[in-house]
Structures are given as C-alpha cells and as structure tokens.
Design a protein around this motif. Sequence first.
Motif, PDB file in Angstrom:
ATOM      1  N   HIS A  12       0.822  -1.195   0.000  1.00  0.00           N
ATOM      2  CA  HIS A  12       0.000   0.000   0.000  1.00  0.00           C
ATOM      3  C   HIS A  12       0.862   1.253   0.000  1.00  0.00           C
ATOM      4  N   ASN A  13       1.909   1.262   0.825  1.00  0.00           N
ATOM      5  CA  ASN A  13       2.798   2.429   0.897  1.00  0.00           C
ATOM      6  C   ASN A  13       3.457   2.686  -0.446  1.00  0.00           C
ATOM      7  N   GLU A  14       3.893   1.600  -1.089  1.00  0.00           N
ATOM      8  CA  GLU A  14       4.558   1.751  -2.381  1.00  0.00           C
ATOM      9  C   GLU A  14       3.622   2.307  -3.428  1.00  0.00           C
ATOM     10  N   GLN A  15       2.398   1.772  -3.411  1.00  0.00           N
ATOM     11  CA  GLN A  15       1.404   2.248  -4.371  1.00  0.00           C
ATOM     12  C   GLN A  15       1.146   3.722  -4.160  1.00  0.00           C
ATOM     13  N   GLN A  16       1.081   4.129  -2.883  1.00  0.00           N
ATOM     14  CA  GLN A  16       0.840   5.526  -2.543  1.00  0.00           C
ATOM     15  C   GLN A  16       1.931   6.415  -3.140  1.00  0.00           C
ATOM     16  N   ARG A  17       3.201   5.936  -3.052  1.00  0.00           N
ATOM     17  CA  ARG A  17       4.300   6.734  -3.590  1.00  0.00           C
ATOM     18  C   ARG A  17       4.201   6.823  -5.109  1.00  0.00           C
ATOM     19  N   LYS A  18       3.893   5.689  -5.722  1.00  0.00           N
ATOM     20  CA  LYS A  18       3.783   5.690  -7.185  1.00  0.00           C
ATOM     21  C   LYS A  18       2.728   6.678  -7.644  1.00  0.00           C
ATOM     22  N   GLU A  19       1.593   6.676  -6.926  1.00  0.00           N
ATOM     23  CA  GLU A  19       0.498   7.547  -7.336  1.00  0.00           C
ATOM     24  C   GLU A  19       0.893   9.004  -7.183  1.00  0.00           C
ATOM     25  N   LEU A  20       1.580   9.326  -6.084  1.00  0.00           N
ATOM     26  CA  LEU A  20       1.990  10.716  -5.896  1.00  0.00           C
ATOM     27  C   LEU A  20       2.944  11.121  -7.007  1.00  0.00           C
ATOM     28  N   LYS A  21       3.821  10.213  -7.364  1.00  0.00           N
ATOM     29  CA  LYS A  21       4.760  10.488  -8.449  1.00  0.00           C
ATOM     30  C   LYS A  21       3.993  10.760  -9.741  1.00  0.00           C
ATOM     31  N   TRP A  22       2.973   9.973  -9.997  1.00  0.00           N
ATOM     32  CA  TRP A  22       2.169  10.170 -11.188  1.00  0.00           C
ATOM     33  C   TRP A  22       1.517  11.541 -11.181  1.00  0.00           C
ATOM     34  N   PHE A  23       0.936  11.919 -10.018  1.00  0.00           N
ATOM     35  CA  PHE A  23       0.290  13.222  -9.918  1.00  0.00           C
ATOM     36  C   PHE A  23       1.300  14.345 -10.098  1.00  0.00           C
ATOM     37  N   ASP A  24       2.496  14.166  -9.510  1.00  0.00           N
ATOM     38  CA  ASP A  24       3.537  15.199  -9.684  1.00  0.00           C
ATOM     39  C   ASP A  24       3.814  15.426 -11.154  1.00  0.00           C
ATOM     40  N   GLU A  25       3.791  14.307 -11.917  1.00  0.00           N
ATOM     41  CA  GLU A  25       4.115  14.459 -13.338  1.00  0.00           C
ATOM     42  C   GLU A  25       2.952  14.971 -14.173  1.00  0.00           C
ATOM     43  N   HIS A  26       1.736  14.571 -13.829  1.00  0.00           N
ATOM     44  CA  HIS A  26       0.612  14.859 -14.713  1.00  0.00           C
ATOM     45  C   HIS A  26      -0.356  15.904 -14.184  1.00  0.00           C
ATOM     46  N   ALA A  27      -0.446  16.049 -12.877  1.00  0.00           N
ATOM     47  CA  ALA A  27      -1.435  16.991 -12.322  1.00  0.00           C
ATOM     48  C   ALA A  27      -0.963  17.457 -10.961  1.00  0.00           C
TER      49      ALA A  27
END
Lengths: 597, 594
Positions: free
Chosen positions: A408-423
């Motif tokens: 779950h923690n890893e997924q959370q980081r991935k998602e934040l990274k995605w948002f940083d890049e796209h939104a």
Amino acid sequence: MQLKIEMAVYLLLVAVSTANALDYYRNKSLGRRLASIAKQDPNLIHVKSIAQSPGKRKVWLVEVGQGAEADRKTRPAMLLVAGIEGNDLIGSSVTVSWIEHLFDQYESDNASTKLLQTTTIYVIPRLNPDAAERFFAQPKFEMSLNSNPVDNDHDGLVDEDGPEDLNRDGLITWMRVEDREGDYILDPADDRLLVKADALKGEIGRWRYLTEGIDNDHDEQWNEDGPGGVNFNRNFPYNYEFFAPDAGLHQVSEAETRALAEFVIEHPNIGIVVTYGAADNLLKTPEAAPSAPAPSGDGRSRGRKPTPAIDQNDLPYYRVMGGKYREAMGLKKEMEGVSQPGTFSDWMYFHRGRLSLAACPWSPAIAVELSQASQTEEKSEEGDSSGGGKPEHSKNLSDKSKTDQEKHNEQQRKELKWFDEHAPEAFVRWQPIEHPDFPGQRVEVGWYRPFSHTNPPAAMVEDIAAKHVDFLTKVAQQLPRIGIRKVEAKHLGENVYEVKIQVENTGFLPTSLAQGQTTREVYPTRIVMELDNERFLSGSRIMNLPTIQGSCGMAEVRYVIYAPNRAGIHFKVVSMLAGQAEGTIELVKDTASREPK
Amino acid sequence: MNQQMGLKKFITLWFFLLVILPPARISLAQVGERKPKADDPAEHTFPALGASAEQKVPVAWNRYYDHAGLGAILARLNEAFPDLTKLYSIGKSSQGRDIWCLEVTARDVGDPNRKPAMYIDGNIHGDEIQAGEVVAYTGWYLCHQYGCLEKVTALLDDRVFYLVPTINPDGRDFWIHGGQFARSGLQPTDNDRDGLMDEDDCEDLNGDGFITMMRKKDPQGRFKLHPDYPKYLMVRAKPDEPGQYVLLGWEGIDNDGDGRINEDGPGGYDLNRNWAYDWQPNYIQYGAKDYPFSQPETRAVAEFVLAHPNIAASQSYHNSGGMILRSPGREGGPMTDQDENVLKTIAERGEKILPFYRSMITWKDLYTVWGGEDDWFYAGRGVLSFTNELWTPKNLYKTADRPSDENEAEFVQYVLLGDGAIAWQEYDHPTYGKIEIGGEKKQWGRIPPSFLLEEELHRNMAFALYHADMMPLLRISSIEVEKLADSLFKIWVAVENQRLIPTRTAQDVAHHISPPDVVSIMGDEFEVLSAGRVIDRFFKKVQAVKRRPHRVELDTIAGMSAAHVQLVVKGKGGFTVTVDSAKGGVLTKNATLP
C-alpha cells in the motif's frame, strides 16, 4: 520574491483546474445537456426524471431506441448507471459522451442504426445528484452519500459533526496532527505522505491523520457524522450490511435507490447492466463459486442458501467482458477488483440473474498502471533489455515478501509520483494552522484535493471517455437475440401435420445466464401458437424452450396438430432478454420445408 | 241430618261454580296471550367475569368482520372513548384500503408520545382473519375496563398501545368475500411466469358461495369415502384395494389455456417474507418479492415503527397451530442469551394463559423464515417480539393430542350439527367432464367456531397484556446527597426498572439501534464537576464519563434492577434530575442541596 512567484503560479494552476471543473456537469447543466440531445431526435432519445433526491435534485433517465415505448420494452436492452456513489463525475460525463456517440453514429453507421432499431439502451447518468453537487460547493467536499440526514455514528444526534474548512482554501482535505497518540509517521521516502507506523520495525507513531475539521460533538472522533446520508452502492439487498454507517436504515431505503429498483423490475428486458462506481469486476475476472453442495436432507429448511460467488457457468462471460474492457482501456494485465457489500451491480446479478458489469471509470491506480505499461513499451522499443530486465526481476522476488501495508505504501508513492508528473495541482501542500482541539500542537492541513482520486485531471477526460465509449458500444452488441431459423410443416394425412420450429440465438449471451435460472427471475423463452389447445395431438399452444446459447445456439420444438381449414398458423416467440420474433407456419398438403419469411 | 249435608254440598257446589271457577277460568284464558316486554336485553344484564360490566360499544365477538367492519368497531371505540383513543391510518394497501391504527392510552396521564409502547398487529396473511378480531378485542377491552380494573388502569396510565387489527386488508376482504387463496397481498403477480398476471384464479363453478374441492368418480382413483363418515370424510384406499375417486384440487377451470388450473390467482407473494432483516430473494425464500419493504403494507408498518422509537414490545397474530413463536427465523440468526431469557419467561407465562399453545423458536421448531416481521423487530430494531399462531384443534375436545379426522367429523356432526360441511354436488366440468364439487366451508379448520372464538380472543389478549406489563417501568427511586465540603456534594441517583424487560435489549445495545438512556442533572446555582456510572454500589466503584458530566449515558437499565449514577457537584440550591429513555420514558425528580 521567489515565494510570491511560486504562490502566483500555484494560484493560477488552482484557478485553471477550477475552471476546467466545468467539464464535469453540475446537475442542472446535466439536465439541460440531456434535454438538448433529446430535442435533436425525440423519436430516438427520451429523457425523464425517475426520482427526486432529498436535496430536491432530479435523477434523470435516458432511453435510446427507435419506435414506440411498447416495442422498445420488448427488445433486448442494456442499462448503464453512473454516479451511483456520486463522487465520480467522470462516470456521468462518460454516459453523456456515449449517448452523443450513439446519436452521432445512428444516422451515419449501418451497424449503429441496426443496433438502435433492435436494442434499447437505458442510461442513468447520475443516481446521486446530491453527492455530485458537492464538487461545485463551497467548500468543495467529497463524499458518496445523498443528503438524507442520518445518524452515522449512532449517538442519537444527526449530522452533528461535519467537516470544516480550517485553512480556508475552499477545499475539505485532511489534517495531520503531531501527537504521540497518533498511529502514523511521515513517509521517509516523501514527507508529504503518511504511512502507518510499523511497531515490528521499531517505528513509533507520531502523527494523527484525520479529515479536516473540528470535533463538534466532543466525542473524540472528528467529522464522523457529517451532512447526509446513504451510499447507494451499499443500499441494495445482496450481501447487505445491516447497521453499517452509510448503508441506510434498511435495503433500498432511499427515494433514488427505490426508483432504480422499480425501474429495473418494470423493465425485465434488461439483459446487461454496466455500473460505474467504486466496485469493479472487470479489471480482474471474479472468482467462481465452488460447486454447489448437495441440498441438505432437512426438508424444512429447503437447503437453499445465498450464492457466494459467480456461477461457474456464467464465469466465461465475465472473463470475456473483462478482457474486452482491459483491451479498451489499454491495460495489459489484470489489476485488483473491488467489491463492497450491498452494491447495485451485485444485486443485479445475484438476485436478478443479469450479466452485471461494474467498473471504476478512473483511478490513480489505473493511471499508474497505464503509464507503467507505456513506459515498459517504450523501454522495449528502445531495445534496452539489460536496464529493463533486472529491476523487474528483483521487484518480483521482493513482491512476495512484502506485506499488504508495504504494498500500500509503495502504491501511494507511485500515485503521488504520477500526480507530480501529470497533475501537480492535485496535491495541496501541507499548511500549518492553529486548531482549537489541539492547542499548542503542530497541526497541518493538506493532502489531495477532494475528487482528485475519483476523477481524472480535466485534460484527460476526453481521452478516457473515448475508451469507455468504445467499450460500452461493444457491450451493447453482446446481448442475446432470438430469431427463427427454420419452420417446417409435414402433412401426415387428413389435416394432421407434424410441425417443427427452430429458434436460434444470434446474439452472444445466452437467453438466460445460469444465475437467471437459479433465481427464476429470467422466465423461460416460450412459443405461443395461434391455435386452440384441442387441436394439438402432441405439444400444446404455449411451450417453454430451454436456454438457448449465444452465437447461433438453437432450440427446436415439435408438434403434431390437427388443423382442418387452416392455411397458415401464426406464432410468436417471446424471450425476456432476447427479444421477440414472429412467424407463420404454412400448411401445405405436399411435404416441403419452408424458410422463415 | 241428611238434609243439612245435602244443603252444604249444594252451597259448596254453587260457591265453587259462581265464585271460584269464573276468575280461575279467566286466568286460564289469559295465560296463552301473555308475553314479556321486548326490551333491549342489554339493559337487564348481570356481568360475567372477563368482559366489562358496562358496554358502551357493544360488539358481538362470536363472529368475524371484514375490513369495513373492523374499521367501524375502531371508529365507535374512538367516538365513545375520546380520552383514551386516537384513530388514524398508517398507510394504504395495494388496492387502496387504509391500514387503521387505534392508539390506546390515558391521554391525560403523562405524555402519550413518550410512554413505553406496545405495537400489536394481525392478519398479515389475508386468510388468517381471527387475528383482526384479537386486536380489535384488545382495544375494546382496554377502553371498557379502564377505571374498572386496577391493572388495566395502570396499563393505560403508564403505557401506550398501537393496535393495528389488519395489515393486509386486501387479502382479508378477498378471503371473506369469496376468495380462497388469500395468504398473499393482492398486487398482481405473475406466479407461473407466462407473462400474464393473476390470469387463472379459482372459480365458484356451482355458485354456492364457496370455493371447495373437485373430485371425480374413477375406479383408478386412490381415494374413497370414509365408511363411517361418508358425508364428511374421504380416506386413501389401501394399497391393494380399489378406490372410488380421484381428487382434482380446488374448484376452477383453466382460464388461460395452459394446461393448468388455478395456477395464477390474485397476488402470489408473502408479506411476512418482505421484511428487511435477513431478507432473501424469492428463489431462496418463496414470496419475498423483489426487495424488502417493496410492498405498501410492510413499508407502512416499517415507517410507523421507525417514527415511534418508544415501541418496546411487539406482537403479531397469525393462524394456525397454537404457537407462541420467537426469533430467529433462520438458523444462526441473531439472538443473545439475555434477550432470549426474557422472551422465554414471557412465553412460559403465555403457555399457561393459552392452553395447548407451545413456546417455540421459529427456525428450530417450525420452519425457516427469511425476512419475517419478528426478525426485523428484534434484530433490526432491538424490540422483543412474538408471533402467535392462533387456534389449535386441540381446543375442540380440550385434549393434549390433536383430534383425529374422525373426531373432527364427529364434532361437525354432533356439535355443529353439520354446519361446516358442504354436500357434494354433481357438475359438468369443461376439462374433467362429470365431477362432484363439495367439501368444507372455509371457516372450518383454521378459525374457531363462534362459541370458541371469544375465548381465543381474550386469552391471546391477556398474553399480550402480560408482555406489555413487562415493558420497562422506571422510577427514580432515590437521590442521596453526601456533603463532601462546603459547596461540594456527591449525589447518587438510583433509577430502578420495576419490570422484566430492559430499557434497551442486548441487540439494541450491541448495534446502537436506539440512543442510550441519559440521566442528567440541572440546577440554577451549581456546576457538575464530574459524573459517572456506578459499577459496584457496595465497593463504590465508579466509571467516570469523559465529557459533558451533567449527563451520564447508560447502555441500558436491566429488568428488575437499578442503575446508579454518581454526580459530583459544586454549588447550592435546588436541582432537577431527569431520566430520558427512548423506551423507558421521561421522568424527573426534584431535590435540594443541604
């Protein structure tokens, strides 16, 4: 100076994203939009309101199909429901896009014209207008409940502890409180994120993690009983969770859910249901039920129990639909499905025996998966085998040893990274505030903007909608459809005939799923002859047919009749989900078979 | 001497002829023409024990009433007892009949909306009609005996009754006015899945006003007339013996030409499977309909109950069998030990009040019921609930064993003088040819004969009144003040529950169904510093509340026990203690700090 520019850019982004929020429909705009589409061809598109929410907003129903209502009700039909939790406005946008697409294609594309002449499409763009309207409220507040006042925390008070916009940014987000009673620590990988402290690793909790607001009723819970309400996707009878805080006082308790239930009951021609919401059985093929145990010997209790999972015989259809869905979305592999107690989609399958597909129209997990998929594609295109190979391999090994929390923690980081890049504007930076419940303690307000996890950034709406539209059109083509393959009448002598009728299913789905048989909700297909019962020497005027498989499965009925003074006998084949067909048996004294007209 | 004797005889004879005989002859002549005055006999009565001496609203309880009749009884009671009753509709049935509720309580004593309440209904299955009379009789009895019997007076002073004689008025009227299968509500339903609704009902083919049975003389038939009771009974032929008749089922024809007779009559579901708790769909539980409370009748009752959180007891009447049923309806359904003990105690009293009735658990001793009314009341709303199945044929002969078919035929013949039997008549049937139609009147079997009906009504009512009496009865039994220092006091409040049923059942507490009981204190010149629940009053163990010390929340006040609350206050003067319990009511008591 630097700070001011940063602030200015930040505010500009906020303004831009707020402006783009108009791509999502307010309830009144939705109504107007639907009305204007219907106006363009009132013979094809019909709009009406089926319910009014506690917040006095209308729930719209759109019917797409040619001809009179009585005819439309006999055709195979598909139902699409969006906005069932209400916080996924993207779902409503997708439905509108699809209706417009169907309308556009109707005149121009032969296949589409035929589809809408022989199929009925029912669409409910938004079942929960109360929740959706909060997207446009001040402050913006995400929830999946309607506005019915409910005592969510069972303390005898109703709606007494809602959220507050403590940092006055027009958004209800989250807060973190530096407090030894807290269970969380800042994520060492990124201190914008919080993760649960793992005592086994010696991590000591230092932060509380709460929704933004004060404890109005002083019960040491924050914002546990806000305005509203009931979550419609917990309010249906299959696997209903009595006493859950958002499931309502009992099943189908809300005006909106009752209207949907009654609609479905009055339109038994619905053979496929697609629901957009938090539940999902398309990202991953669901599990089958174990083979049914032999009925218990105790005659009294009848031995019938609720079905725990999809019938084995129906599973192949779910698998096929799941494959089509993932293909349309561009997903290369299965992800995790989501199920909840009391969903509408489960009720439609388990209690009403229809093929019931549930999809989460967009989530950060899907976004991350898609961008990962495109990255690996790029890497393999670039021919970078050594770089792409090892990390995957080591990742797979360590996946097995990771706990759910770590995943779950890893997924959370991935998602934040995605948002940083796209939104990047989706994440509200943590801001310190003074909090009356925590005097002298460090309290910060921040986290993702409301609705940012359930709705894609505005720029992506069109692309995502297009993918769903593609999938939905494919789904509508999978309905069962009966036709008459062959009609034969052989004269045996003295006005006695042997009649043979073959009925075929040219659609994809069978005339009834196994669950339709188990629940007895899908009635048998029947042939009704226009000939008195006495004239039948074998067979009878009304005969039921067994289930007919799709892709030209066939069922045959034979009769022996005595029919003096008759040249032809008219008959009708009536199927609950697969439409109707008519034919005539020509009675000729010489033996010859006739093809159907 | 002889002359004198002759003269005496002469005078005696003429005296007799002239003086004695004429008046005697006149009286003899009038005897044949004398009659008593045809007054109203009700004005010359001597009361039997049971019914009230005075009957402002006379009702014959040896017969049955249709929906309008029951309504008329309630309306007359309401008119005659305006200080004890309120009458209103709680909703309408599928066919638009009002579901009437008679609210009975002493309206000028306490707050009628806050007294512990008992909800009583009947006749959810349309053919189980005597249930309606039991509930109406309850209202009639309570109104008439208020002020006459101490127990009834106390009941109406302290409690409120919501009496709903029939919650399936459509089914009731359909059955009474000629129908045969009326268990269901009357919303059209496609029972045989042929696309048509209610298209093939029974018919009264021979126009005798009853739907009875059809039989046909058939040497291959396996039934024959009973040798001793040929008019009333049929028996199976022995396996190696020829029979006389084949049985063809209920009176009717194949209306829709599908080869079956009477397979799709009016309705076709079961309102007592349409309740929300542990509801399961039709294929698991026949009659459940498409979702809970889909039907206007069940929904009306649910909405009424949700709007009356003071309901602390529930009773439903059905027929038949002589049973006092309790939850759960299915194996593994919710029931706690504490709550079951209370239910068992009340049911055991019921077994004594109602001879031949047995206390039973539905799933275990009867059959599985998903989505029944009792389960919703208990598991869904935390309210102790019973269903009584009225009437058992053991009442015919007052025997512990069920009478045999022959015993029953004897009863019809010798006690009812044949009332109940319908002679078999010939009939020419379109499908079966020459048949006979006959059998029993539908009043035989599940509803009592006239002279046993009133007993059934009274005894069942008495059981319900006992249950009502066991609802919580709260008293603030003591307020003890101990001075700790100048202006500092410790107050102990004792709230007792003088009856068996707790203010909140274990199911209620576990799921927070109703709000907790609150003991609060208010005074003009003081401040509460701390408050708590007394866990052990001898060792003085107190569990302090974390916030809002002027009000202490209690999970429940158990039956036949007291709850103690400690308040530590500073100040002076008078104060008021209030107990607010959803099902126990509101009470206040004043006291003063020394």
